[in-house]
Design an enzyme around this catalytic site. Structure first.
Site, PDB file in Angstrom:
ATOM      1  N   HIS A  74      21.991  23.116  71.792  1.00  6.16           N
ATOM      2  CA  HIS A  74      23.429  23.345  71.601  1.00  6.16           C
ATOM      3  C   HIS A  74      23.796  23.205  70.122  1.00  6.16           C
ATOM      4  O   HIS A  74      24.640  23.958  69.616  1.00  6.16           O
ATOM      5  CB  HIS A  74      24.271  22.381  72.434  1.00  6.16           C
ATOM      6  CG  HIS A  74      25.737  22.668  72.292  1.00  6.16           C
ATOM      7  ND1 HIS A  74      26.374  23.673  72.972  1.00  6.16           N
ATOM      8  CD2 HIS A  74      26.684  22.128  71.464  1.00  6.16           C
ATOM      9  CE1 HIS A  74      27.646  23.736  72.606  1.00  6.16           C
ATOM     10  NE2 HIS A  74      27.857  22.805  71.688  1.00  6.16           N
ATOM     11  N   HIS A  96      28.651  33.943  12.322  1.00  6.33           N
ATOM     12  CA  HIS A  96      29.173  34.213  13.674  1.00  6.33           C
ATOM     13  C   HIS A  96      28.578  33.218  14.676  1.00  6.33           C
ATOM     14  O   HIS A  96      27.691  33.579  15.446  1.00  6.33           O
ATOM     15  CB  HIS A  96      28.826  35.642  14.083  1.00  6.33           C
ATOM     16  CG  HIS A  96      29.693  36.203  15.179  1.00  6.33           C
ATOM     17  ND1 HIS A  96      29.486  35.959  16.507  1.00  6.33           N
ATOM     18  CD2 HIS A  96      30.799  36.999  15.125  1.00  6.33           C
ATOM     19  CE1 HIS A  96      30.388  36.592  17.240  1.00  6.33           C
ATOM     20  NE2 HIS A  96      31.208  37.228  16.411  1.00  6.33           N
ATOM     21  N   HIS A 127      29.646  20.347  62.498  1.00  4.94           N
ATOM     22  CA  HIS A 127      30.534  21.435  62.075  1.00  4.94           C
ATOM     23  C   HIS A 127      30.918  21.342  60.600  1.00  4.94           C
ATOM     24  O   HIS A 127      31.071  22.366  59.929  1.00  4.94           O
ATOM     25  CB  HIS A 127      31.794  21.453  62.942  1.00  4.94           C
ATOM     26  CG  HIS A 127      31.512  21.777  64.378  1.00  4.94           C
ATOM     27  ND1 HIS A 127      30.918  22.952  64.767  1.00  4.94           N
ATOM     28  CD2 HIS A 127      31.730  21.055  65.521  1.00  4.94           C
ATOM     29  CE1 HIS A 127      30.784  22.956  66.084  1.00  4.94           C
ATOM     30  NE2 HIS A 127      31.257  21.822  66.555  1.00  4.94           N
ATOM     31  N   HIS A 133      31.707  28.656  69.710  1.00  6.70           N
ATOM     32  CA  HIS A 133      30.903  29.190  70.820  1.00  6.70           C
ATOM     33  C   HIS A 133      31.055  30.704  70.947  1.00  6.70           C
ATOM     34  O   HIS A 133      30.068  31.426  71.141  1.00  6.70           O
ATOM     35  CB  HIS A 133      31.290  28.505  72.133  1.00  6.70           C
ATOM     36  CG  HIS A 133      31.047  27.037  72.125  1.00  6.70           C
ATOM     37  ND1 HIS A 133      31.519  26.185  73.100  1.00  6.70           N
ATOM     38  CD2 HIS A 133      30.374  26.235  71.248  1.00  6.70           C
ATOM     39  CE1 HIS A 133      31.162  24.945  72.829  1.00  6.70           C
ATOM     40  NE2 HIS A 133      30.471  24.950  71.698  1.00  6.70           N
ATOM     41  N   ASP A 149      25.676  25.887  67.737  1.00  4.73           N
ATOM     42  CA  ASP A 149      26.787  25.629  66.817  1.00  4.73           C
ATOM     43  C   ASP A 149      26.473  26.115  65.405  1.00  4.73           C
ATOM     44  O   ASP A 149      27.337  26.654  64.707  1.00  4.73           O
ATOM     45  CB  ASP A 149      27.101  24.129  66.778  1.00  4.73           C
ATOM     46  CG  ASP A 149      27.879  23.653  67.994  1.00  4.73           C
ATOM     47  OD1 ASP A 149      28.440  24.493  68.717  1.00  4.73           O
ATOM     48  OD2 ASP A 149      27.921  22.429  68.225  1.00  4.73           O
TER      49      ASP A 149
END
Length: 463
Positions: free
Chosen positions: A258, A364, A285, A76, A262
């Site tokens: 909200h 090579h 989260h 927050h 987050d």
């Protein structure tokens, strides 16, 4: 854009969501890069940078750690910093978590407003989303997508299959609207989660003043009273909308907003602003911070490839191979530039198509064809020679000779089928035929070799 910090120190105290203890924080101005948390209750003090690499736990909040020391519920306050454009600050905290306050970012936004914002001289480069980046969790159905956009915008979609929440969406198209549209949106929890959280010794500081409690289907007044007894709080009537709170909803889609809050807080762990559109479906989260880590990796790659030329093979070159042959004396099997696609007074970009038909691959290496690093330097030198020889009237009468190579590094293997993008940039003006150039060679988005090359152009009659 320039970095910013607070104009003065500000303080606030409140309960920790999980410990229930009173915690004091002091936010201080800082000219040091980034956001830093300092645990002042420890001796010696422990500093933890707000960085995706320091995420240690994402259960119900974002926790940062260093060794055994942690600070949780940082999302927050980080969202408030991101929403107000604060890039530098020191957050002193005398406990293991940031106080929950009212469950939103608004108290922290008000602290920033009270302190004022100071613009610093140092600039901060945003991470510009140039291609679609996706991260999906197949088990949970969570997904975050980043797409190119002219500014930073976020869209969130949630669906909890709950009759009181169901599907909600929220969008923020201008970060300047964060304070009025997102900052006051509170965290939320479902009634069926509360007992498990209590048993896990969490949310000791949670109450209806800092969280929305959403009733699950089948919740009755009797069940709610029993839950209140277990929580040790006063019994309250079950509202018609099934959302328990000391205050009414600030927005009909407050839960989605909200989650958007987050996302902004967690993605700020990238450590720099984002220019792009973020679409988050069922975010949390865990996936938020994993996506911040992914963006950090992409940001590092973008910085490393800054200045890489764009090559579109459908666009006619500035010089094709015949024009190159008219300037350089090299011929098969040693002409290492197929075309020139960019040229200015200070730089040139050439293309070398590596094919297995080249005789060098016989030796090579047999069974493991690798284009030699020294020939990558030769290809760069020939590309640089085009720029140097473009400064004389009769380039076909001049040769270019190596004098030295410095700081040569070979980063990745080049094999048949690769297309080398060869970029040479002048490090200083050409004087008396001496050319100092920085060379970088790419295959796709990979830097394969680089070095500083010094050469001299010499007229054949003078050689």
């Amino acid at each position: 854009m320039n970095r910013t910090t607070l104009s003065k120190e500000v303080k606030i105290s409140g309960k920790g969501l999980h410990t229930g203890n009173t915690i004091d924080i002091v936010i201080k101005p800082s000219e040091t890069l980034g956001i830093k948390f300092i645990r002042t209750d420890l001796d010696p003090l422990v500093t933890i940078n707000a960085d995706a690499g320091h995420v240690t736990n994402t259960q119900r909040s974002t926790t940062l750690g260093k060794g055994d020391v942690t600070i949780s519920t940082v999302e927050h306050i980080l969202a408030a910093f991101a929403g107000k454009g604060i890039s530098n600050a020191i957050i002193e905290v005398n406990g293991p978590e940031i106080p929950i306050l009212d469950g939103s970012a608004l108290p922290f936004v008000k602290m920033i407003n009270d302190a004022g914002i100071t613009t610093l001289e140092e600039e901060i480069e945003p991470f510009i989303i140039t291609e679609t980046i996706t991260l999906k969790n197949e088990d949970t159905g969570s997904e975050i997508i980043a797409m190119p956009s002219d500014n930073f915008e976020v869209q969130v979609i949630i669906d909890f299959s709950n009759e009181n929440v169901a599907e909600q969406t929220a969008s923020l198209v201008n970060l300047s609207d964060f304070e009025t549209e997102v900052a006051n949106c509170r965290t939320f929890v479902f009634t069926n989660e509360l007992e498990a959280l209590i048993d896990a010794n969490l949310i000791k500081g949670g109450d209806l003043g800092n969280a929305l409690v959403v009733a699950e289907k089948g919740m009755t007044q009797q069940k709610l009273d029993a839950l209140a007894d277990k929580l040790g709080v006063d019994k309250i009537p079950l509202p018609e909308n099934g959302i328990l709170s000391k205050k009414t909803l600030f927005h009909a889609n407050e839960m989605a907003r909200h989650k958007l809050l987050d996302v902004i807080g967690d993605l700020s762990l990238l450590g720099k602003p984002i220019q792009g559109k973020i679409i988050a479906i069922k975010p949390g989260h865990k996936i938020n911070t994993e996506f911040a880590t992914l963006l950090k990796q992409k940001s590092i790659e973008q910085k490393r490839l800054k200045g890489k030329p764009n090559y579109d093979p459908t666009i006619d070159p500035i010089k094709d191979v015949e024009a190159i042959k008219a300037m350089l004396p090299h011929r098969y099997p040693f002409l290492m530039v197929d075309k020139i696609i960019e040229m200015s007074p200070n730089h040139v970009v050439g293309i070398k198509n590596v094919t297995f038909n080249e005789g060098l691959f016989q030796g090579h290496f047999p069974g493991n064809a690798v284009f030699p690093g020294v020939l990558q330097m030769e290809a760069l030198a020939q590309t640089g020679g085009i720029l140097a020889l473009s400064t004389v009237e009769d380039p076909h009468n001049w040769d270019t000779y190596f004098l030295k190579m410095d700081g040569v590094k070979f980063k990745n293997k080049v094999v048949p089928g690769d297309t080398l993008i060869l970029k040479m940039e002048l490090l200083s003006p050409i004087r008396r035929g001496i050319i100092q150039m920085k060379g970088t060679a790419y295959v796709g988005n990979k830097l394969v070799s680089e070095g500083e090359l010094t050469a001299q152009i010499v007229k054949r009659t003078d050689a």
